[in-house]
Write a protein that holds these residues in place. Structure first.
Motif, PDB file in Angstrom:
ATOM      1  N   MET A  47       3.971   3.925   7.767  1.00  0.00           N
ATOM      2  CA  MET A  47       4.637   4.769   6.790  1.00  0.00           C
ATOM      3  C   MET A  47       2.956   5.777   6.181  1.00  0.00           C
ATOM      4  SD  MET A  47       4.767   2.814   3.135  1.00  0.00           S
ATOM      5  CE  MET A  47       6.078   2.045   3.855  1.00  0.00           C
ATOM      6  N   ALA A  48       2.724   6.805   5.870  1.00  0.00           N
ATOM      7  CA  ALA A  48       2.232   7.693   5.779  1.00  0.00           C
ATOM      8  C   ALA A  48       2.528   8.201   4.818  1.00  0.00           C
ATOM      9  CB  ALA A  48       0.979   8.259   6.788  1.00  0.00           C
ATOM     10  N   GLY A  49       2.806   8.277   3.642  1.00  0.00           N
ATOM     11  CA  GLY A  49       2.854   8.761   2.574  1.00  0.00           C
ATOM     12  C   GLY A  49       1.803   9.912   1.988  1.00  0.00           C
ATOM     13  N   PRO A  50       2.483  10.438   0.717  1.00  0.00           N
ATOM     14  CA  PRO A  50       1.338  11.355   0.471  1.00  0.00           C
ATOM     15  C   PRO A  50      -0.099  10.940  -0.754  1.00  0.00           C
ATOM     16  CG  PRO A  50       3.133  11.770  -0.985  1.00  0.00           C
ATOM     17  CD  PRO A  50       3.275  10.486   0.799  1.00  0.00           C
ATOM     18  N   ASP A  51       0.294   9.481  -0.656  1.00  0.00           N
ATOM     19  CA  ASP A  51      -0.128   8.449  -1.759  1.00  0.00           C
ATOM     20  C   ASP A  51      -1.627   7.338  -1.281  1.00  0.00           C
ATOM     21  OD1 ASP A  51       0.513   9.839  -4.142  1.00  0.00           O
ATOM     22  OD2 ASP A  51       1.323   8.486  -4.976  1.00  0.00           O
ATOM     23  N   ARG A  52      -1.160   7.744   0.117  1.00  0.00           N
ATOM     24  CA  ARG A  52      -2.160   6.265   1.203  1.00  0.00           C
ATOM     25  C   ARG A  52      -3.238   6.585   0.643  1.00  0.00           C
ATOM     26  NH1 ARG A  52      -0.368   2.662   5.935  1.00  0.00           N
ATOM     27  NH2 ARG A  52      -1.836   1.597   6.447  1.00  0.00           N
ATOM     28  N   TYR A  53      -3.845   7.613   1.533  1.00  0.00           N
ATOM     29  CA  TYR A  53      -5.393   7.847   1.206  1.00  0.00           C
ATOM     30  C   TYR A  53      -5.858   8.576   0.242  1.00  0.00           C
ATOM     31  CZ  TYR A  53      -4.302   7.683   5.457  1.00  0.00           C
ATOM     32  OH  TYR A  53      -3.496   6.944   7.118  1.00  0.00           O
ATOM     33  N   ARG A  54      -5.217   8.788  -1.006  1.00  0.00           N
ATOM     34  CA  ARG A  54      -5.245   9.763  -2.340  1.00  0.00           C
ATOM     35  C   ARG A  54      -6.915   9.414  -2.963  1.00  0.00           C
ATOM     36  NH1 ARG A  54      -3.697   7.192  -7.301  1.00  0.00           N
ATOM     37  NH2 ARG A  54      -2.388   6.351  -6.996  1.00  0.00           N
ATOM     38  N   ARG A  55      -6.913   8.157  -3.068  1.00  0.00           N
ATOM     39  CA  ARG A  55      -8.040   6.923  -3.573  1.00  0.00           C
ATOM     40  C   ARG A  55      -9.306   7.654  -2.477  1.00  0.00           C
ATOM     41  NH1 ARG A  55      -7.008   1.478  -6.431  1.00  0.00           N
ATOM     42  NH2 ARG A  55      -5.298   2.663  -8.034  1.00  0.00           N
ATOM     43  N   GLN A  56      -9.454   8.135  -1.129  1.00  0.00           N
ATOM     44  CA  GLN A  56     -10.077   8.054  -0.605  1.00  0.00           C
ATOM     45  C   GLN A  56     -10.323   9.691  -0.138  1.00  0.00           C
ATOM     46  OE1 GLN A  56     -10.836   7.035   3.608  1.00  0.00           O
ATOM     47  NE2 GLN A  56     -10.025   8.382   4.448  1.00  0.00           N
ATOM     48  N   THR A  57      -9.277  10.986  -0.310  1.00  0.00           N
ATOM     49  CA  THR A  57      -9.545  12.019  -0.394  1.00  0.00           C
ATOM     50  C   THR A  57     -10.022  12.549  -1.573  1.00  0.00           C
ATOM     51  OG1 THR A  57      -7.050  12.458  -1.766  1.00  0.00           O
ATOM     52  CG2 THR A  57      -8.190  12.354   0.939  1.00  0.00           C
ATOM     53  N   VAL A  58      -9.869  11.637  -2.749  1.00  0.00           N
ATOM     54  CA  VAL A  58     -10.914  12.191  -4.051  1.00  0.00           C
ATOM     55  C   VAL A  58     -11.994  12.447  -4.203  1.00  0.00           C
ATOM     56  CG1 VAL A  58     -10.831   9.718  -5.209  1.00  0.00           C
ATOM     57  CG2 VAL A  58     -10.270  12.395  -6.565  1.00  0.00           C
ATOM     58  N   LEU A  59     -12.570  11.996  -3.179  1.00  0.00           N
ATOM     59  CA  LEU A  59     -14.071  10.946  -2.936  1.00  0.00           C
ATOM     60  C   LEU A  59     -14.505  13.015  -2.747  1.00  0.00           C
ATOM     61  CD1 LEU A  59     -14.556   8.238  -1.138  1.00  0.00           C
ATOM     62  CD2 LEU A  59     -15.337   8.597  -3.326  1.00  0.00           C
ATOM     63  N   GLU A  76     -17.147  13.742  -1.077  1.00  0.00           N
ATOM     64  CA  GLU A  76     -17.561  14.064   0.646  1.00  0.00           C
ATOM     65  C   GLU A  76     -16.707  14.156   1.746  1.00  0.00           C
ATOM     66  OE1 GLU A  76     -19.961  11.930  -2.135  1.00  0.00           O
ATOM     67  OE2 GLU A  76     -18.064  11.482  -2.269  1.00  0.00           O
ATOM     68  N   ILE A  77     -15.162  14.088   0.970  1.00  0.00           N
ATOM     69  CA  ILE A  77     -14.675  13.872   2.226  1.00  0.00           C
ATOM     70  C   ILE A  77     -13.175  15.048   1.983  1.00  0.00           C
ATOM     71  CG2 ILE A  77     -12.495  12.673   3.515  1.00  0.00           C
ATOM     72  CD1 ILE A  77     -14.491   9.901   2.897  1.00  0.00           C
ATOM     73  N   GLY A  78     -11.980  14.694   0.096  1.00  0.00           N
ATOM     74  CA  GLY A  78     -11.479  15.889   0.807  1.00  0.00           C
ATOM     75  C   GLY A  78     -10.459  15.923   0.937  1.00  0.00           C
ATOM     76  N   ALA A  79      -8.832  16.691   0.866  1.00  0.00           N
ATOM     77  CA  ALA A  79      -7.727  17.125   1.245  1.00  0.00           C
ATOM     78  C   ALA A  79      -8.254  17.570   3.269  1.00  0.00           C
ATOM     79  CB  ALA A  79      -7.564  17.740   1.348  1.00  0.00           C
ATOM     80  N   LYS A  80      -9.615  18.633   3.077  1.00  0.00           N
ATOM     81  CA  LYS A  80      -9.982  18.940   4.360  1.00  0.00           C
ATOM     82  C   LYS A  80     -10.485  17.684   5.551  1.00  0.00           C
ATOM     83  CE  LYS A  80     -13.293  21.941   7.093  1.00  0.00           C
ATOM     84  NZ  LYS A  80     -14.081  23.498   6.091  1.00  0.00           N
ATOM     85  N   GLY A  81     -11.352  16.692   4.955  1.00  0.00           N
ATOM     86  CA  GLY A  81     -11.817  15.755   5.438  1.00  0.00           C
ATOM     87  C   GLY A  81     -11.385  15.008   6.082  1.00  0.00           C
ATOM     88  N   GLN A  82      -9.985  14.534   5.085  1.00  0.00           N
ATOM     89  CA  GLN A  82      -9.033  13.688   5.989  1.00  0.00           C
ATOM     90  C   GLN A  82      -7.564  14.059   6.949  1.00  0.00           C
ATOM     91  OE1 GLN A  82      -7.946  10.548   4.308  1.00  0.00           O
ATOM     92  NE2 GLN A  82      -6.766   9.909   5.855  1.00  0.00           N
ATOM     93  N   ILE A  88     -17.211   8.593   9.627  1.00  0.00           N
ATOM     94  CA  ILE A  88     -16.342   9.238   8.950  1.00  0.00           C
ATOM     95  C   ILE A  88     -17.233  10.311   8.525  1.00  0.00           C
ATOM     96  CG2 ILE A  88     -15.767   9.125   6.847  1.00  0.00           C
ATOM     97  CD1 ILE A  88     -14.548   6.099   6.998  1.00  0.00           C
ATOM     98  N   ARG A  89     -18.378  10.065   8.528  1.00  0.00           N
ATOM     99  CA  ARG A  89     -19.265  11.285   8.367  1.00  0.00           C
ATOM    100  C   ARG A  89     -19.323  11.625   9.620  1.00  0.00           C
ATOM    101  NH1 ARG A  89     -24.123  10.093   8.035  1.00  0.00           N
ATOM    102  NH2 ARG A  89     -25.145  11.664   6.812  1.00  0.00           N
ATOM    103  N   VAL A  90     -19.815  11.491  10.372  1.00  0.00           N
ATOM    104  CA  VAL A  90     -19.476  12.553  10.982  1.00  0.00           C
ATOM    105  C   VAL A  90     -18.603  13.242  12.104  1.00  0.00           C
ATOM    106  CG1 VAL A  90     -22.181  11.848  12.684  1.00  0.00           C
ATOM    107  CG2 VAL A  90     -19.562  11.132  13.147  1.00  0.00           C
ATOM    108  N   LEU A  91     -17.323  12.707  11.341  1.00  0.00           N
ATOM    109  CA  LEU A  91     -16.019  13.454  12.114  1.00  0.00           C
ATOM    110  C   LEU A  91     -15.548  14.261  10.831  1.00  0.00           C
ATOM    111  CD1 LEU A  91     -14.708  10.009  12.940  1.00  0.00           C
ATOM    112  CD2 LEU A  91     -14.946  11.688  14.406  1.00  0.00           C
ATOM    113  N   VAL A  92     -16.254  13.767   9.519  1.00  0.00           N
ATOM    114  CA  VAL A  92     -15.908  15.099   8.583  1.00  0.00           C
ATOM    115  C   VAL A  92     -16.772  16.368   8.878  1.00  0.00           C
ATOM    116  CG1 VAL A  92     -14.423  13.294   6.997  1.00  0.00           C
ATOM    117  CG2 VAL A  92     -17.366  13.791   6.934  1.00  0.00           C
ATOM    118  N   GLY A  93     -18.275  16.146   9.632  1.00  0.00           N
ATOM    119  CA  GLY A  93     -18.443  17.435   9.667  1.00  0.00           C
ATOM    120  C   GLY A  93     -19.887  17.412   9.464  1.00  0.00           C
TER     121      GLY A  93
END
Length: 560
Positions: free
Chosen positions: A1-13, A15-21, A205-210
């Motif tokens: 289950m990978a709904g749009p809200d699953r990672y929202r508390r991570q993508t709001v950072l 340092e990660i954001g939608a691009k990092g996700q 995670i840091r290196v994977l998001v660039g």
């Protein structure tokens, strides 16, 4: 289950954001080793939405693992760790592709296991596999997140060569088998292993998001708690990232039996590959004891003491922890031959001349290196070293004047660690001279427990900086035995009398220095400059002498 809200508390950072996700979702990570560190790091990476996670471990779950290995429950005991972990993690995030690989990682399997991977998390329990992963990561140009934990301490270092130092830059040489503490002998604080695993996941995670790796070794004290950062510079003389050697990746696989760290586990890993009928193998092994399947593993209880071995897949045997008599099966370090040539670290005392004589009588060709405290002292000790070379028949001597460098160590670093720090500097210098001489080994007169730098902890720290094996033929000798031997070989009269090697040292030196303490003190020193300064204009002095008898003229020629 990978709904749009699953990672929202991570993508709001930010340092990660939608691009990092999105970057995480398209990434492929291998976690090698699914113990305490791998349990935590794999769990966090799957929850963070890394697209593909490959779980690699040759072992099975044991009851004793449950104190710190958070992926498993009592129902998983005697189940392959890779399979139990995959089941658990797939239930956590069905959108992530989780692969179970219950196989051993060695030179014959590592390329296949790490194919198409973007980053490696090290959850292993032995240095040889870490050296192998280090070389494989460099060849593939991908990051390796090293982690280790023992007792209440841990370390994390993100490696991406050539941007950072590699693992071998700060661990040039593997210590002898069995010399390092394990979870079984030193214990493990489960909070520190969880902290290390969590930091590893964060670094990945840091290196994977660039983000670029910092190049800092993180030293974690889980009991207090605190984290120390030590910046590690690349070593230009590093065998792996400096000279491009692939000692572990290019090794021909000949060892088929090994012990798994910290337990009574044995791992059998045959050279030949091919399909194996596990059920048929189990029937044949029932003559030795009971056999049963546990997923992709065959468990066999054998022997009067209940020891067992297990078969994981078509290519690797492995063992599960048992109460058994100790068995150590390791390949002969030299094959069928002695090393050709060694550098003897020659002082003016009794021990090192006797050590040199013993190795020479075994056919090892020697050159000597004497570390003189000039200009702080006069050249009396160097004169003794020259005389000893004549007696022992050592044809070449390097006199390295280290007084100024040792004084800088005494001034800049914590003096409690002076003797270990200066011994490590001497090993660096001897290694450089061994490069000139094309020598295979270093030879010292160290004797276990005789002085503060010769405790097990100190010897481990000294060995860790060596780029070639360090031979210690006197390691178990009594001092009187050494003195008697010195009389026999004619070095006693030269060696007797006071030594001044402790001139700059403390009255109460450390006897149990930890590696993080030593690395922290060395970070205060410009070691590359000190080595260059000590070796500036150092040339070999040539000698003639009667020396110890050798087996043949060819051995004498080999020493030249």
């Amino acid at each position: 289950m990978a709904g749009p809200d699953r990672y929202r508390r991570q993508t709001v950072l930010p340092e990660i954001g939608a691009k990092g996700q999105r970057a995480l979702g398209s990434s492929r990570v291998a976690i090698v080793g699914l113990g305490a560190l791998g349990s935590v790091s794999s769990d966090l990476l799957v929850r963070a939405g890394v697209g593909r996670v490959r779980l690699v471990d040759r072992d099975v779950v044991e009851l004793v693992n449950l104190q710190r290995q958070t992926l498993y429950s009592e129902a998983d005991v005697e189940t392959p760790k890779a399979e139990a972990a995959a089941r658990r993690l797939q239930s956590v995030n069905a959108a992530v592709r989780v692969e179970a690989v219950p196989r051993d990682v060695h030179s014959g399997t590592v390329r296949e296991i790490l194919a198409d991977i973007d980053a490696i998390i090290d959850g292993t329990d032995n240095l040889e596999t870490r050296f192998l992963l280090n070389e494989a990561a460099m060849d593939r140009g991908i990051p390796l997140v090293y982690g280790g934990a023992i007792a209440t301490y841990g370390m994390v270092f993100t490696i991406r060569s050539p941007e950072t130092a590699c693992f071998r830059c700060f661990n040039p040489n593997a210590p002898p088998p069995g010399s390092l503490p394990t979870c079984e002998t030193a214990g493990i604080f489960n909070a520190v292993s969880a902290e290390v695993g969590a930091i590893q996941a964060g670094e990945a995670i840091r290196v994977l998001v660039g983000q670029a790796p910092s190049g800092d070794l993180l030293v974690i004290d889980g009991w207090r708690p605190e984290i120390q950062r030590i910046h590690l510079a690349r070593r230009r003389d590093c065998a792996a990232c400096g000279r491009g050697e692939r000692e572990y990746l290019g090794a021909r696989r000949s060892q088929v039996l090994a012990s798994i760290c910290g337990s009574d586990t044995i791992s059998l890993d045959p050279i030949r590959s091919g399909a194996i009928d596990l059920d048929g193998l189990g029937r044949r092994l029932e003559a030795l004891g009971s056999a049963r399947r546990a997923g992709g593993v065959l468990l066999v209880d054998v022997g009067v003491d209940g020891s067992r071995c297990s078969r994981t897949d078509a290519r690797s045997f492995e063992g599960s922890r048992t109460r058994r008599r100790r068995v150590q099966c390791t390949p002969n370090m030299w094959g069928s031959e002695m090393p050709h040539k060694g550098v003897l670290l020659l002082s003016g005392g009794f021990d090192s001349p006797v050590a040199g004589d013993l190795m020479a009588r075994q056919g090892l060709g020697l050159v000597a290196a004497h570390f003189s405290l000039e200009p702080i002292t006069d050249e009396a000790a160097a004169v003794k070293a020259r005389t000893l070379c004549g007696i022992l028949g050592i044809p070449s001597l390097y006199v390295v004047r280290v007084g100024t460098a040792f004084a800088e160590v005494a001034h800049a670093a914590n003096r409690r660690f002076y003797f270990v720090l200066t011994k490590r500097l001497m090993v660096r210098l001897a290694d450089a001279l061994a490069d000139r001489e094309r020598a295979d080994v270093l030879v010292t007169g160290e004797n276990l427990g005789q002085v503060s730098s010769q405790t097990l902890a100190s010897l481990r720290a000294i060995d860790a900086v060596a780029r070639r094996p360090v031979l210690r033929p006197l390691i178990g000798f009594d001092k009187q035995e050494v003195v008697d031997r010195a009389r026999e070989i004619g070095t006693y009269e030269v060696s007797k009398g006071p030594e001044i090697c402790d001139l700059l040292g403390p009255s109460r030196p450390s006897t149990h220095a930890r590696m993080d303490q030593i690395l922290g003190e060395e970070a205060k020193l410009d070691l590359e400059r000190l080595v260059a300064m000590c070796l500036d204009r150092v040339e070999a002095e040539k000698f003639m002498g009667h020396g110890p008898a050798r087996s043949s003229s060819s051995e004498l020629q080999g020493a030249s």
